[in-house]
Design a protein around this motif. Structure first.
Motif, mmCIF file in Angstrom:
data_model
loop_
_atom_site.group_PDB
_atom_site.id
_atom_site.type_symbol
_atom_site.label_atom_id
_atom_site.label_comp_id
_atom_site.label_asym_id
_atom_site.label_seq_id
_atom_site.Cartn_x
_atom_site.Cartn_y
_atom_site.Cartn_z
ATOM 1 N N THR A 104 0.845 -1.192 0.000
ATOM 2 C CA THR A 104 0.000 0.000 0.000
ATOM 3 C C THR A 104 0.879 1.239 0.000
ATOM 4 O O THR A 104 1.901 1.277 0.677
ATOM 5 C CB THR A 104 -0.900 0.015 1.251
ATOM 6 O OG1 THR A 104 -1.650 -1.198 1.287
ATOM 7 C CG2 THR A 104 -1.853 1.188 1.224
ATOM 8 N N ILE A 105 0.475 2.244 -0.737
ATOM 9 C CA ILE A 105 1.181 3.525 -0.713
ATOM 10 C C ILE A 105 0.797 4.223 0.584
ATOM 11 O O ILE A 105 -0.376 4.487 0.836
ATOM 12 C CB ILE A 105 0.824 4.384 -1.942
ATOM 13 C CG1 ILE A 105 1.286 3.675 -3.211
ATOM 14 C CG2 ILE A 105 1.453 5.764 -1.821
ATOM 15 C CD1 ILE A 105 0.880 4.377 -4.483
ATOM 16 N N LEU A 147 6.022 6.304 -0.966
ATOM 17 C CA LEU A 147 6.439 5.499 0.176
ATOM 18 C C LEU A 147 5.491 4.317 0.270
ATOM 19 O O LEU A 147 4.272 4.502 0.333
ATOM 20 C CB LEU A 147 6.406 6.323 1.458
ATOM 21 C CG LEU A 147 7.205 7.627 1.426
ATOM 22 C CD1 LEU A 147 6.990 8.407 2.720
ATOM 23 C CD2 LEU A 147 8.669 7.352 1.203
ATOM 24 N N VAL A 148 6.045 3.107 0.244
ATOM 25 C CA VAL A 148 5.208 1.905 0.230
ATOM 26 C C VAL A 148 5.562 1.001 1.396
ATOM 27 O O VAL A 148 6.690 0.996 1.872
ATOM 28 C CB VAL A 148 5.348 1.133 -1.100
ATOM 29 C CG1 VAL A 148 4.882 1.965 -2.271
ATOM 30 C CG2 VAL A 148 6.768 0.653 -1.314
ATOM 31 N N ALA A 149 4.590 0.223 1.841
ATOM 32 C CA ALA A 149 4.797 -0.761 2.892
ATOM 33 C C ALA A 149 3.722 -1.830 2.763
ATOM 34 O O ALA A 149 2.588 -1.532 2.381
ATOM 35 C CB ALA A 149 4.744 -0.126 4.276
ATOM 36 N N GLY A 150 4.102 -3.060 3.074
ATOM 37 C CA GLY A 150 3.141 -4.147 3.023
ATOM 38 C C GLY A 150 3.675 -5.391 3.691
ATOM 39 O O GLY A 150 4.883 -5.531 3.893
ATOM 40 N N GLU A 151 2.767 -6.276 4.027
ATOM 41 C CA GLU A 151 3.118 -7.523 4.704
ATOM 42 C C GLU A 151 2.217 -8.621 4.166
ATOM 43 O O GLU A 151 1.023 -8.421 3.953
ATOM 44 C CB GLU A 151 2.921 -7.366 6.206
ATOM 45 C CG GLU A 151 3.236 -8.593 7.013
ATOM 46 C CD GLU A 151 3.066 -8.348 8.500
ATOM 47 O OE1 GLU A 151 2.502 -9.231 9.166
ATOM 48 O OE2 GLU A 151 3.487 -7.288 8.995
ATOM 49 N N ARG A 190 9.853 5.134 -7.361
ATOM 50 C CA ARG A 190 9.646 6.218 -8.323
ATOM 51 C C ARG A 190 8.435 5.885 -9.187
ATOM 52 O O ARG A 190 8.250 4.730 -9.567
ATOM 53 C CB ARG A 190 10.865 6.394 -9.235
ATOM 54 C CG ARG A 190 12.104 6.833 -8.525
ATOM 55 C CD ARG A 190 13.240 7.089 -9.470
ATOM 56 N NE ARG A 190 13.398 5.986 -10.421
ATOM 57 C CZ ARG A 190 14.202 6.028 -11.471
ATOM 58 N NH1 ARG A 190 14.912 7.098 -11.728
ATOM 59 N NH2 ARG A 190 14.303 5.000 -12.275
ATOM 60 N N THR A 191 7.631 6.863 -9.498
ATOM 61 C CA THR A 191 6.449 6.598 -10.322
ATOM 62 C C THR A 191 6.852 6.132 -11.722
ATOM 63 O O THR A 191 6.102 5.402 -12.357
ATOM 64 C CB THR A 191 5.555 7.844 -10.415
ATOM 65 O OG1 THR A 191 6.334 8.946 -10.877
ATOM 66 C CG2 THR A 191 4.942 8.180 -9.066
#
Length: 190
Positions: free
Chosen positions: A110-111, A121-125, A144-145
């Motif tokens: 998820t952003i 900035l992204v993070a996920g589990e 980067r987009t």
């Protein structure tokens, strides 16, 4: 009669008050129908293709040789005496360390925000549980987009400041760890 039918809705509208209308256009979330569907806002979901492969090889070879010799000779008419002292020191050592790892996975993140330069900035589990064995993959970093494909995916080696962890817990992971006695003997140097 026609004028009464037409004036009735007008009279009802005047009695009820002014009608309130909201604008359906929201500048922050608007996307034209012809735009791409790549993630770009906080809360959007992005697919990460994790392909990490690493290997390292370290080798050391040391050789040291030292020779010292001291000699004394004394001669007299009848007797010859000699004394010699010598020392020899040799050392030969070496070692090799080799390590390899590979992780292949696909997961969604998820952003969580946007950096001042526009990076996402992204993070996920992702947690997978099979027969009481849990495997957890965590990913976070900056994207980067430009690196996001048309299919809304990004390769893991394109994530800046990437933190990728893969942890296992359960019966299988516990069986792969050395036992208490093995760890004790290793700690003691046996």
């Amino acid at each position: 009669m026609n004028s009464r039918i037409l004036s009735l809705p007008l009279l009802l509208a005047l009695c009820c008050g002014a009608a309130h209308a909201d604008n359906l256009y929201n500048e922050k979330t608007y996307r034209p129908l012809a735009s791409d569907k790549r993630a770009h806002l906080p809360g959007d979901v992005l697919t990460v293709m994790i392909y990490e492969s690493s290997s390292a090889l370290t080798s050391a070879d040391t050789q040291l040789q030292r020779n010292n010799t001291v000699g004394v000779q004394a001669a007299a008419d009848r007797h010859a005496h000699s004394l010699a002292v010598g020392a020899n020191n040799n050392f030969d050592g070496g070692g090799t360390v080799q390590r390899a790892g590979k992780l292949l996975a696909q997961m969604s993140v998820t952003i969580t925000g946007t950096a001042p330069n526009g990076d996402l900035l992204v993070a996920g589990e992702q947690m997978l549980e099979i027969n009481s064995d849990k495997q957890v993959i965590k990913v976070e970093g900056r994207v980067r987009t430009l690196d996001i494909s048309d299919a809304n995916t990004v390769m893991s080696f394109r994530i800046a400041d990437a933190k990728i962890s893969y942890l296992g817990d359960g019966d299988l992971a516990a069986r792969q760890r050395p036992g208490l006695w093995s760890r004790l003997f290793t700690w003691a140097g046996f």
